[in-house]
Every structure is written in C-alpha cells, then in structure tokens.
Design a protein around this motif. Sequence first.
Motif, PDB file in Angstrom:
ATOM      1  N   ILE A   1       0.891  -1.080   0.027  1.00  0.00           N
ATOM      2  CA  ILE A   1       0.064   0.023  -0.145  1.00  0.00           C
ATOM      3  C   ILE A   1       1.001   1.284   0.121  1.00  0.00           C
ATOM      4  O   ILE A   1       0.330   2.398  -0.544  1.00  0.00           O
ATOM      5  N   ALA A   2       2.024   1.122   0.500  1.00  0.00           N
ATOM      6  CA  ALA A   2       2.876   2.383   0.592  1.00  0.00           C
ATOM      7  C   ALA A   2       3.985   2.835  -0.600  1.00  0.00           C
ATOM      8  O   ALA A   2       4.862   2.389  -0.486  1.00  0.00           O
ATOM      9  N   GLY A   3       3.154   3.124  -1.902  1.00  0.00           N
ATOM     10  CA  GLY A   3       3.993   3.342  -2.884  1.00  0.00           C
ATOM     11  C   GLY A   3       4.705   4.902  -2.447  1.00  0.00           C
ATOM     12  O   GLY A   3       4.991   5.150  -1.497  1.00  0.00           O
ATOM     13  N   THR A   4       5.003   5.555  -3.617  1.00  0.00           N
ATOM     14  CA  THR A   4       5.585   6.905  -3.439  1.00  0.00           C
ATOM     15  C   THR A   4       4.482   7.955  -2.589  1.00  0.00           C
ATOM     16  O   THR A   4       4.927   9.168  -2.253  1.00  0.00           O
ATOM     17  N   GLY A   5       3.171   7.591  -2.615  1.00  0.00           N
ATOM     18  CA  GLY A   5       2.223   8.387  -2.079  1.00  0.00           C
ATOM     19  C   GLY A   5       2.430   8.804  -0.677  1.00  0.00           C
ATOM     20  O   GLY A   5       2.545  10.125  -0.525  1.00  0.00           O
ATOM     21  N   PRO A   6       2.743   8.106   0.311  1.00  0.00           N
ATOM     22  CA  PRO A   6       3.245   8.617   1.521  1.00  0.00           C
ATOM     23  C   PRO A   6       4.363   9.375   1.815  1.00  0.00           C
ATOM     24  O   PRO A   6       4.701   9.933   2.786  1.00  0.00           O
ATOM     25  N   VAL A   7       5.184   9.300   0.575  1.00  0.00           N
ATOM     26  CA  VAL A   7       6.250  10.099   0.558  1.00  0.00           C
ATOM     27  C   VAL A   7       6.006  11.301  -0.110  1.00  0.00           C
ATOM     28  O   VAL A   7       6.200  12.689   0.251  1.00  0.00           O
ATOM     29  N   PHE A   8       6.066  11.204  -1.561  1.00  0.00           N
ATOM     30  CA  PHE A   8       5.840  12.319  -2.552  1.00  0.00           C
ATOM     31  C   PHE A   8       4.666  13.318  -2.302  1.00  0.00           C
ATOM     32  O   PHE A   8       4.312  14.360  -2.311  1.00  0.00           O
ATOM     33  N   GLY A   9       3.265  12.400  -1.849  1.00  0.00           N
ATOM     34  CA  GLY A   9       2.249  13.150  -1.392  1.00  0.00           C
ATOM     35  C   GLY A   9       2.227  14.250  -0.484  1.00  0.00           C
ATOM     36  O   GLY A   9       1.990  15.394  -0.397  1.00  0.00           O
ATOM     37  N   PRO A  10       2.679  13.829   0.830  1.00  0.00           N
ATOM     38  CA  PRO A  10       3.013  14.627   1.946  1.00  0.00           C
ATOM     39  C   PRO A  10       4.142  15.820   1.556  1.00  0.00           C
ATOM     40  O   PRO A  10       3.909  16.915   2.133  1.00  0.00           O
ATOM     41  N   ILE A  11       5.128  15.477   0.766  1.00  0.00           N
ATOM     42  CA  ILE A  11       6.111  16.466   0.424  1.00  0.00           C
ATOM     43  C   ILE A  11       5.147  17.257  -0.562  1.00  0.00           C
ATOM     44  O   ILE A  11       5.574  18.905   0.066  1.00  0.00           O
ATOM     45  N   MET A  12       4.584  17.292  -1.377  1.00  0.00           N
ATOM     46  CA  MET A  12       3.749  18.202  -2.049  1.00  0.00           C
ATOM     47  C   MET A  12       2.649  19.000  -1.004  1.00  0.00           C
ATOM     48  O   MET A  12       2.434  19.950  -1.138  1.00  0.00           O
ATOM     49  N   GLY A  13       2.052  17.952  -0.447  1.00  0.00           N
ATOM     50  CA  GLY A  13       1.093  18.655   0.689  1.00  0.00           C
ATOM     51  C   GLY A  13       1.684  19.650   1.660  1.00  0.00           C
ATOM     52  O   GLY A  13       1.076  20.444   2.373  1.00  0.00           O
ATOM     53  N   ALA A  14       2.696  19.414   2.028  1.00  0.00           N
ATOM     54  CA  ALA A  14       3.563  20.368   3.006  1.00  0.00           C
ATOM     55  C   ALA A  14       3.419  21.765   2.671  1.00  0.00           C
ATOM     56  O   ALA A  14       3.671  22.637   3.388  1.00  0.00           O
ATOM     57  N   LEU A  15       3.303  22.000   1.328  1.00  0.00           N
ATOM     58  CA  LEU A  15       3.073  23.553   0.797  1.00  0.00           C
ATOM     59  C   LEU A  15       1.646  24.191   1.498  1.00  0.00           C
ATOM     60  O   LEU A  15       1.556  25.448   1.759  1.00  0.00           O
ATOM     61  N   TYR A  16       0.848  23.161   1.961  1.00  0.00           N
ATOM     62  CA  TYR A  16      -0.448  23.853   2.445  1.00  0.00           C
ATOM     63  C   TYR A  16      -0.301  24.240   4.076  1.00  0.00           C
ATOM     64  O   TYR A  16      -0.852  24.752   4.728  1.00  0.00           O
ATOM     65  N   GLY A  17       0.959  23.652   4.468  1.00  0.00           N
ATOM     66  CA  GLY A  17       1.312  23.851   5.898  1.00  0.00           C
ATOM     67  C   GLY A  17       0.769  22.964   6.843  1.00  0.00           C
ATOM     68  O   GLY A  17       0.726  21.790   6.448  1.00  0.00           O
ATOM     69  N   PRO A  18       0.874  23.322   8.258  1.00  0.00           N
ATOM     70  CA  PRO A  18       0.530  22.018   9.334  1.00  0.00           C
ATOM     71  C   PRO A  18      -0.855  21.803   9.203  1.00  0.00           C
ATOM     72  O   PRO A  18      -1.205  20.803   9.573  1.00  0.00           O
ATOM     73  N   VAL A  19      -1.733  22.313   8.038  1.00  0.00           N
ATOM     74  CA  VAL A  19      -3.138  21.664   8.206  1.00  0.00           C
ATOM     75  C   VAL A  19      -2.868  20.385   7.520  1.00  0.00           C
ATOM     76  O   VAL A  19      -3.713  19.551   7.700  1.00  0.00           O
ATOM     77  N   ALA A  20      -1.782  20.227   6.733  1.00  0.00           N
ATOM     78  CA  ALA A  20      -1.769  18.694   6.110  1.00  0.00           C
ATOM     79  C   ALA A  20      -1.473  17.490   7.517  1.00  0.00           C
ATOM     80  O   ALA A  20      -2.018  16.591   7.004  1.00  0.00           O
TER      81      ALA A  20
END
Length: 483
Positions: free
Chosen positions: A61-80
């Motif tokens: 289940i853990a593809g690049t999603g839990p790495v690449f997704g949160p990295i891009m999602g970090a742009l939203y700030g702590p709401v991520a």
Amino acid sequence: MYTFLGGIALLIIGYFTYGKFIEKMFGVREERPTPAYVNADGVDYMPMSTPKNSLIQLLNIAGTGPVFGPIMGALYGPVAFIWIVVGCIFAGAVHDYLTGMISIRNKGAHLPELATKFLGKAMKHVVNAFALLLLILVGTVFVSTPASLLHVLTEGKIAIGIIIAAIFIYYILATLLPFDKIIGRLYPYFGAVLLISAVGVGGGLIITGAPIPELSLTNFHPANAPIFPLIFFTITCGALSGFHATQTPMISRTTQKEGQGRKIFYGMMIAEGIIAMIWAAAAMSMFDGYGGLQELLAAGGPGAIVSEVSTTLLGAIGGTLAVLGVVVLPITSGDTAFRSARMIIADYLNIAQKKFSSRLWIALPMFAISVALTQIDFNILWRYFSWANQSTAVIALFVGAMYLYIAKKNYFVALIPGSFMLVMVITYILNAQIGFRMSMTASWIGGFIGSAILLVLFFIAANKARANNLPLEEDVSGWNKVA
C-alpha cells in the motif's frame, strides 16, 4: 515539533482505540476458515504468518504516495498534519480494514466483485474499468518515480531507459510467479530498508531539532492555494487511498485467521500514516520556509526533496540508504499493482490462474499498455491517478457501508468518510483542468447535488438488499479442516 510528535502519538492511540472499536463492531470470528486454506492453490491462495503478511501489506500500500504526496502537501502548511492524522484513523484505516475483512468473508474477492455483490450488478463493469485504470496508472507511475530516483542516485551514470527496463522485468516476474517465490521472499529485505529509511529520517528530525511548524491559528495554512478539495488529492496514501482496496484482497488470500486483520489492515495503514507525517514534517522544516520548498519542487520535483532531506539528515551513506528506502516503496507497490490487475481480469473472465500460460496472456497486454503510458507527461498521469485513486476509495467505503447496513451494524463509520470524499471527488473533476473546467462555485453545487442523489440511491439499494437478506459471506460450512 509538538504538532509533529503529537500527530504520531494520536495515530498510535488511534490504532489501540478506534481500531479496536472497528474490530469489535465488525465481529471477528476466529473459528471461521479463511480463503488461504479453503481456496489454497499454491499461487495466490496460501497461508502466511502475521508478520510477513503485515510487512507485505505495508509495502503493497505504501508506494510513493506517503512520501511524494505529503512532500507536495507540505506546501499547505500544518493543516496537512490534520488531514494525515484524521484521515488515516477515521477514513484510510477503516477503508483498509473493511475491504480486507469483507474480502476474507467472500473467498478473497477483489473490489469489483465486492462492488457487484453489494452495490449491484450495474457496478460490475464500471468498477472493473475503474480498478484496472487505477492499477495500470499506478504501475506506470511507480516505474517512472523509482527510475528517476535511481537515476539521480547514480549521478546519471546509468541511463534512465535501462533502469525502467530493469524495473519492468522485475514487475513481469513478480506478476507471473507464485506469491511466495518473489514477493514473499524479497519483501522482508525491502521492508528492512523501508523501516530504516523512515526511522532514520524521523529520528534525524528529532535529534537535530528541525524547526517543524506548529499548528496554530496564525500558521494554519500559509499557502495561497485553496485547501478544499485539492489537499485530498495531493495527500492520498498516508490518509486515504483507493489503491489500498486493490491490494488488501491479495493479503486476504494469505491471512490465517480473522483476528489478524486489525494488525494487518488497520495497523499497516497507521504505519503508513506515520511515514507520511515524517516526510511532511521534513519538507516543511528544511528549506527556509515554503518559498524554498516551492522552488526546489519546481526545479527537481519531490525526488529532489527526498535526496536533499536524506543526505542532510543522515550523511552520504545514511542518505543513500534512505533514498533506497523510498525507491523500495513504489517498486513494491508497482509489482503488486500489476499482479492485482492480473487477478482482477482473471476473476472478471473466470479464468483459473494455476497454469503459467493463463497468467502470461493476461499480463502481457497490460505491460504493453503501461510501456506506452510511460511516454505521457508524468504530471498528467499523476492527476488522473489521484482522481481515480480517491474515486476508488469512495466505492470501497460504500461497499463497507452497505455490508454493515445489511448486517445491522454501525455503517456510519464507512458512510460518513465515504460521503465526504464523494463530494470532493465530484467537485474536483467538475473543476479540474483534466475534467470539466467548471467554476469553483458551480463545481461545489454539482458536488453536493450529485452526492445527495447518489446517497438516496444508496439507501434505496441498501433497504432492498436488507429486505432480501443478501448473503454477506460465502458459505464455508462444508470445509472441515481447522484453519
């Protein structure tokens, strides 16, 4: 740092509290034989231990999603952090647990079969098409991302075309050979690299005292981009991912007892949420604010962030191991994506998979399509993957809600997150550049109206299924052995 550590603590607490509640509500029956024994074929159905199943499930289940997704999602700030924690505990882990357990009760059936049974025959072709589209997109995306990382890791000394070819060869073997020949043997080693990578980066953040932003009213969302619905399509794995619904049935075919389900399905989603928290925190804290993060993402994509974070926190050798851990993630999801697609096609066409030739002629066309898709721009592929991924999650959650409704159990645990994401899925595709390009206001109106109509249809179908006593599980009364 407090928000980061508190979020991880909440994920662990969620496993022992809400996870236990979901397990008790579902109603585990330890004496009921599982498909690993009832349908044993030496290829896809075989009993394996809980530690091995758990590790394989996590890697699946853990593809690049839990790495690449949160990295891009970090742009939203702590709401991520909020979406990762809340989404993982109340949506993603519930999604994975229900899909896995309902599959166990139905001969290890994949999502299209479950959707056909619980949501109606009209869904059969729709869900099969959705699942296959998602899996082939996943397989393709998870060829490109590890290939680019390995290309960077070798400083361009190995041509990216050669790396892609090598990954495809591995995928073909993992798709065709019995489950325990490659996946069962290699995943423990892959898992060790993955865990060392995650623990190393997380520990590095804590030891160095990285300035991870705290959640507050003034620092809730520093970016200008709208949160809804985009954040739910940026951070998927680690919070909620329909791709998992295509993977859990593989492990439902190797699970020894129903009581192992919480560790394997709910627990491994929590582990993925922790990985997502680590990479989101790293991306938020190490690049002189969100401007620096945005610049590096624009220049080198999430892969550049992974390389920079790993080398900075762990040095040259440790950083290389960490990058290899991230490389492992997509490869160990891409191989099972193609394997799952092969199994779904076989189930759809009712073709037994014991013969190698039967597996081969199903698999080869899939790989031909995937090779062609690698020529399409990665960003376009990722957008379609994200939408198909969350649409599949909605289908899986509604399957879980229907099962629980018929069983007269607490179906709201699946219906609430499913309905929420249904609004997001419809709104996104109405507004997105890859969709209908409607205004945001019109898209929201369409999202709520469309979701309301589908909810009414759901309850009509649910009441009909309950009145007709739709069987919730396959009969195994004639099987006399003890699992």
